[in-house]
Design a protein around this motif. Structure first.
Motif, PDB file in Angstrom:
ATOM      1  N   VAL A 133      19.228  -0.730  -6.389  1.00  0.00           N
ATOM      2  CA  VAL A 133      17.370  -0.227  -7.963  1.00  0.00           C
ATOM      3  C   VAL A 133      19.011   0.798  -8.978  1.00  0.00           C
ATOM      4  O   VAL A 133      19.440   1.969  -8.172  1.00  0.00           O
ATOM      5  CB  VAL A 133      17.257   1.343  -7.255  1.00  0.00           C
ATOM      6  N   VAL A 134      18.934   0.361 -10.183  1.00  0.00           N
ATOM      7  CA  VAL A 134      19.929   1.037 -10.963  1.00  0.00           C
ATOM      8  C   VAL A 134      18.890   2.122 -11.847  1.00  0.00           C
ATOM      9  O   VAL A 134      18.075   1.807 -12.515  1.00  0.00           O
ATOM     10  CB  VAL A 134      20.165  -0.252 -11.893  1.00  0.00           C
ATOM     11  N   LYS A 135      19.755   3.214 -11.403  1.00  0.00           N
ATOM     12  CA  LYS A 135      19.574   4.350 -12.360  1.00  0.00           C
ATOM     13  C   LYS A 135      20.023   4.081 -13.098  1.00  0.00           C
ATOM     14  O   LYS A 135      20.889   3.384 -13.848  1.00  0.00           O
ATOM     15  CB  LYS A 135      19.458   5.141 -11.365  1.00  0.00           C
ATOM     16  N   GLU A 136      19.194   4.959 -14.421  1.00  0.00           N
ATOM     17  CA  GLU A 136      19.894   5.601 -15.334  1.00  0.00           C
ATOM     18  C   GLU A 136      21.349   5.719 -15.662  1.00  0.00           C
ATOM     19  O   GLU A 136      21.777   6.560 -15.024  1.00  0.00           O
ATOM     20  CB  GLU A 136      18.787   6.062 -16.087  1.00  0.00           C
ATOM     21  N   ASN A 137      22.056   5.043 -16.175  1.00  0.00           N
ATOM     22  CA  ASN A 137      23.156   5.400 -16.562  1.00  0.00           C
ATOM     23  C   ASN A 137      24.402   5.190 -15.285  1.00  0.00           C
ATOM     24  O   ASN A 137      25.392   5.077 -15.197  1.00  0.00           O
ATOM     25  CB  ASN A 137      24.320   6.491 -16.930  1.00  0.00           C
ATOM     26  N   GLU A 138      23.752   4.317 -14.377  1.00  0.00           N
ATOM     27  CA  GLU A 138      24.298   4.482 -13.311  1.00  0.00           C
ATOM     28  C   GLU A 138      25.641   3.053 -12.928  1.00  0.00           C
ATOM     29  O   GLU A 138      26.682   2.807 -12.386  1.00  0.00           O
ATOM     30  CB  GLU A 138      23.272   4.120 -12.092  1.00  0.00           C
ATOM     31  N   SER A 139      24.996   2.289 -14.028  1.00  0.00           N
ATOM     32  CA  SER A 139      26.106   1.583 -13.751  1.00  0.00           C
ATOM     33  C   SER A 139      27.254   1.682 -14.926  1.00  0.00           C
ATOM     34  O   SER A 139      27.864   0.121 -15.941  1.00  0.00           O
ATOM     35  CB  SER A 139      25.251  -0.609 -14.602  1.00  0.00           C
ATOM     36  N   TYR A 140      27.112   2.333 -15.711  1.00  0.00           N
ATOM     37  CA  TYR A 140      28.466   2.338 -16.862  1.00  0.00           C
ATOM     38  C   TYR A 140      29.055   3.720 -16.500  1.00  0.00           C
ATOM     39  O   TYR A 140      28.800   4.118 -15.542  1.00  0.00           O
ATOM     40  CB  TYR A 140      27.557   3.284 -18.214  1.00  0.00           C
ATOM     41  N   PRO A 141      30.444   3.324 -16.822  1.00  0.00           N
ATOM     42  CA  PRO A 141      31.265   4.465 -17.247  1.00  0.00           C
ATOM     43  C   PRO A 141      30.807   6.475 -16.875  1.00  0.00           C
ATOM     44  O   PRO A 141      29.902   5.920 -17.226  1.00  0.00           O
ATOM     45  CB  PRO A 141      32.612   3.798 -17.655  1.00  0.00           C
ATOM     46  N   LYS A 142      31.473   7.198 -15.799  1.00  0.00           N
ATOM     47  CA  LYS A 142      31.047   7.912 -15.727  1.00  0.00           C
ATOM     48  C   LYS A 142      31.586   8.877 -17.458  1.00  0.00           C
ATOM     49  O   LYS A 142      32.693   8.516 -17.091  1.00  0.00           O
ATOM     50  CB  LYS A 142      31.306   8.641 -14.602  1.00  0.00           C
ATOM     51  N   GLN A 149      25.191  11.869 -19.898  1.00  0.00           N
ATOM     52  CA  GLN A 149      25.878  11.129 -21.114  1.00  0.00           C
ATOM     53  C   GLN A 149      24.343   9.727 -21.135  1.00  0.00           C
ATOM     54  O   GLN A 149      23.186  10.427 -20.809  1.00  0.00           O
ATOM     55  CB  GLN A 149      25.950   9.901 -19.671  1.00  0.00           C
ATOM     56  N   HIS A 150      24.602   9.042 -21.591  1.00  0.00           N
ATOM     57  CA  HIS A 150      23.245   8.586 -22.640  1.00  0.00           C
ATOM     58  C   HIS A 150      23.800   7.358 -22.773  1.00  0.00           C
ATOM     59  O   HIS A 150      24.451   6.639 -23.875  1.00  0.00           O
ATOM     60  CB  HIS A 150      22.171   9.221 -23.365  1.00  0.00           C
ATOM     61  N   GLY A 151      23.291   6.015 -22.218  1.00  0.00           N
ATOM     62  CA  GLY A 151      23.983   4.782 -22.304  1.00  0.00           C
ATOM     63  C   GLY A 151      25.086   4.738 -21.896  1.00  0.00           C
ATOM     64  O   GLY A 151      26.049   5.271 -20.537  1.00  0.00           O
ATOM     65  N   ARG A 152      26.005   4.041 -22.503  1.00  0.00           N
ATOM     66  CA  ARG A 152      27.199   4.145 -22.856  1.00  0.00           C
ATOM     67  C   ARG A 152      27.963   5.123 -23.720  1.00  0.00           C
ATOM     68  O   ARG A 152      28.941   5.228 -23.939  1.00  0.00           O
ATOM     69  CB  ARG A 152      27.900   2.717 -23.217  1.00  0.00           C
ATOM     70  N   GLN A 153      27.237   6.496 -23.783  1.00  0.00           N
ATOM     71  CA  GLN A 153      27.808   7.417 -24.357  1.00  0.00           C
ATOM     72  C   GLN A 153      27.841   8.630 -23.787  1.00  0.00           C
ATOM     73  O   GLN A 153      27.277   8.935 -23.373  1.00  0.00           O
ATOM     74  CB  GLN A 153      27.548   7.710 -26.063  1.00  0.00           C
ATOM     75  N   CYS A 154      28.229   9.370 -24.536  1.00  0.00           N
ATOM     76  CA  CYS A 154      29.015  10.798 -24.086  1.00  0.00           C
ATOM     77  C   CYS A 154      28.650  11.936 -25.389  1.00  0.00           C
ATOM     78  O   CYS A 154      29.270  11.615 -26.105  1.00  0.00           O
ATOM     79  CB  CYS A 154      30.672  11.336 -23.089  1.00  0.00           C
ATOM     80  N   TYR A 155      27.914  12.989 -24.695  1.00  0.00           N
ATOM     81  CA  TYR A 155      27.443  14.118 -25.725  1.00  0.00           C
ATOM     82  C   TYR A 155      27.560  15.494 -25.204  1.00  0.00           C
ATOM     83  O   TYR A 155      27.530  15.272 -24.035  1.00  0.00           O
ATOM     84  CB  TYR A 155      25.945  13.613 -25.949  1.00  0.00           C
ATOM     85  N   TYR A 156      28.697  15.987 -26.015  1.00  0.00           N
ATOM     86  CA  TYR A 156      28.806  17.647 -25.528  1.00  0.00           C
ATOM     87  C   TYR A 156      28.515  18.552 -27.232  1.00  0.00           C
ATOM     88  O   TYR A 156      28.318  18.338 -27.491  1.00  0.00           O
ATOM     89  CB  TYR A 156      29.966  17.339 -26.091  1.00  0.00           C
ATOM     90  N   PHE A 157      27.520  19.160 -26.126  1.00  0.00           N
ATOM     91  CA  PHE A 157      26.562  20.490 -27.176  1.00  0.00           C
ATOM     92  C   PHE A 157      27.513  21.758 -27.069  1.00  0.00           C
ATOM     93  O   PHE A 157      27.519  22.575 -26.046  1.00  0.00           O
ATOM     94  CB  PHE A 157      25.065  20.110 -26.490  1.00  0.00           C
ATOM     95  N   SER A 158      27.537  21.787 -28.132  1.00  0.00           N
ATOM     96  CA  SER A 158      29.073  22.917 -28.079  1.00  0.00           C
ATOM     97  C   SER A 158      27.942  24.098 -28.496  1.00  0.00           C
ATOM     98  O   SER A 158      27.180  24.476 -29.043  1.00  0.00           O
ATOM     99  CB  SER A 158      29.356  23.274 -29.477  1.00  0.00           C
ATOM    100  N   THR A 159      28.644  24.855 -27.857  1.00  0.00           N
ATOM    101  CA  THR A 159      27.693  26.669 -27.860  1.00  0.00           C
ATOM    102  C   THR A 159      28.930  27.848 -29.001  1.00  0.00           C
ATOM    103  O   THR A 159      28.273  28.738 -29.159  1.00  0.00           O
ATOM    104  CB  THR A 159      28.248  26.788 -26.568  1.00  0.00           C
ATOM    105  N   ASN A 160      30.153  26.710 -30.153  1.00  0.00           N
ATOM    106  CA  ASN A 160      30.620  27.596 -30.797  1.00  0.00           C
ATOM    107  C   ASN A 160      29.340  27.217 -32.319  1.00  0.00           C
ATOM    108  O   ASN A 160      29.303  26.098 -32.107  1.00  0.00           O
ATOM    109  CB  ASN A 160      32.490  27.046 -30.685  1.00  0.00           C
ATOM    110  N   TYR A 161      29.820  28.643 -33.104  1.00  0.00           N
ATOM    111  CA  TYR A 161      29.434  28.217 -34.199  1.00  0.00           C
ATOM    112  C   TYR A 161      30.674  28.409 -35.412  1.00  0.00           C
ATOM    113  O   TYR A 161      31.042  29.254 -35.361  1.00  0.00           O
ATOM    114  CB  TYR A 161      28.768  29.514 -34.623  1.00  0.00           C
ATOM    115  N   PHE A 162      30.822  26.972 -35.834  1.00  0.00           N
ATOM    116  CA  PHE A 162      31.877  26.762 -36.395  1.00  0.00           C
ATOM    117  C   PHE A 162      31.402  26.043 -38.151  1.00  0.00           C
ATOM    118  O   PHE A 162      29.982  25.212 -38.182  1.00  0.00           O
ATOM    119  CB  PHE A 162      32.481  25.567 -36.246  1.00  0.00           C
ATOM    120  N   THR A 163      31.558  25.952 -39.171  1.00  0.00           N
ATOM    121  CA  THR A 163      31.330  24.933 -40.003  1.00  0.00           C
ATOM    122  C   THR A 163      31.565  24.172 -39.356  1.00  0.00           C
ATOM    123  O   THR A 163      32.217  23.633 -38.816  1.00  0.00           O
ATOM    124  CB  THR A 163      32.163  25.268 -41.295  1.00  0.00           C
ATOM    125  N   TRP A 164      30.505  23.572 -40.870  1.00  0.00           N
ATOM    126  CA  TRP A 164      30.910  21.516 -40.807  1.00  0.00           C
ATOM    127  C   TRP A 164      32.337  21.046 -40.075  1.00  0.00           C
ATOM    128  O   TRP A 164      32.524  20.165 -39.046  1.00  0.00           O
ATOM    129  CB  TRP A 164      29.911  20.649 -41.261  1.00  0.00           C
TER     130      TRP A 164
END
Length: 283
Positions: A133-142, A149-164
């Motif tokens: 049973v292949v779970k979501e993201n299981e066949s992709y690099p970690k 992780q979502h698909g083949r992409q990694c996301y970081y949700f920052s806690t810092n408040y900065f300008t753009w």
């Protein structure tokens, strides 16, 4: 004893010869008796020239100081013996613990080897293995720790408040860049995540979209133009409002705590404001 008891009287006869006129001694002896008094004394048991010493009772004199010394010596000897036994017991206890530890490690290794053997045996004995049973993201690099992780992409949700601009620098330091949204599926994933991570309705996140080079021409951070058929602007956005910043609003942030209709939660904003951000990089 009286003085009379110490006196002995003895008759001593002395014989003295008489001379005659003819010069020859007379044959008769003239006897003279004299009284001699001899003082009788008790015989002395001491040897001549010896001095009289007090008679010893044959034993040494016992003093309190000697008693204390004897008791302290006994206590010291007992303490030394006790410490010796205690040290020996500790040594034996340490050896026992080490032996138990070695035995426990041996048991753990044995159990691990047996588990591996049983697992391998069960795998070989399966005659009709089920498809995995292949779970979501299981066949992709970690993704690394702290990234989601979502698909083949990694996301970081920052806690810092900065300008753009500073938010983009933070993402680059982590090996990525501000997020570039290329599909509705990706927008759905991010919109749901932000609902969980926003602390209040004013808590927004920068994304990698700007028209700072030319007003109205929206570009992603990689230089690619925005696909106008794939946008998620909030109604009446973008408006380039200059009420707070005379330079207008040239950067994009997203996020609606209560959720946005049809995922439409993009707003143009002054790039000088401080917000949190979403970083992205490949898995």
């Amino acid at each position: 004893m009286s003085e009379a008891d110490g006196i002995v009287y003895s008759d001593v006869k002395f014989t003295r010869g008489k001379r005659n006129t003819s010069g020859t001694a007379s044959s008769e002896a003239e006897s003279t008796y004299s009284e001699v008094r001899i003082l009788k004394t008790h015989p002395s048991t001491e040897l001549p020239g010896s001095q009289q010493h007090p008679v010893s009772n044959g034993g040494s004199k016992v003093t309190p100081e000697r008693v204390v010394i004897v008791v302290l010596s006994a206590l010291l000897a007992a303490a030394v013996i006790t410490l010796g036994f205690t040290s020996l017991d500790n040594m034996h206890t340490k050896q026992s613990f080490q032996t138990l530890r070695d035995e426990l490690e041996a048991v753990k290794r044995n159990l691990t080897e047996r588990c591996c053997e049983v697992k391998s045996y069960n795998t070989v004995q399966k005659t009709s293995p089920q498809p995995p049973v292949v779970k979501e993201n299981e066949s992709y690099p970690k993704c690394e720790y702290g990234w989601e992780q979502h698909g083949r992409q990694c996301y970081y949700f920052s806690t810092n408040y900065f300008t753009w601009s500073n938010s983009r620098d933070e993402c680059r330091q982590k090996g990525g860049d501000l997020v570039q949204i290329d599909s509705r599926e990706e927008q759905t994933f991010l919109e749901l995540k932000l609902r969980e991570k926003m602390n209040n309705i004013w808590d927004k996140f920068w994304i990698g979209l700007t028209d700072s080079e030319k007003e109205g021409t929206w570009l992603w951070v990689d230089g690619s133009p925005l696909n106008e058929s794939l946008t998620f602007w909030f109604p009446d956005e973008p408006d380039n409002w200059t009420g707070k910043d005379p330079d207008g609003e040239d950067c994009v942030r997203m996020g609606e705590k209560a959720g946005a209709p049809d995922l439409k939660c993009w707003f143009d904003e002054s790039c000088k404001y401080a917000h949190r951000s979403i970083c992205e990089k490949p898995a």
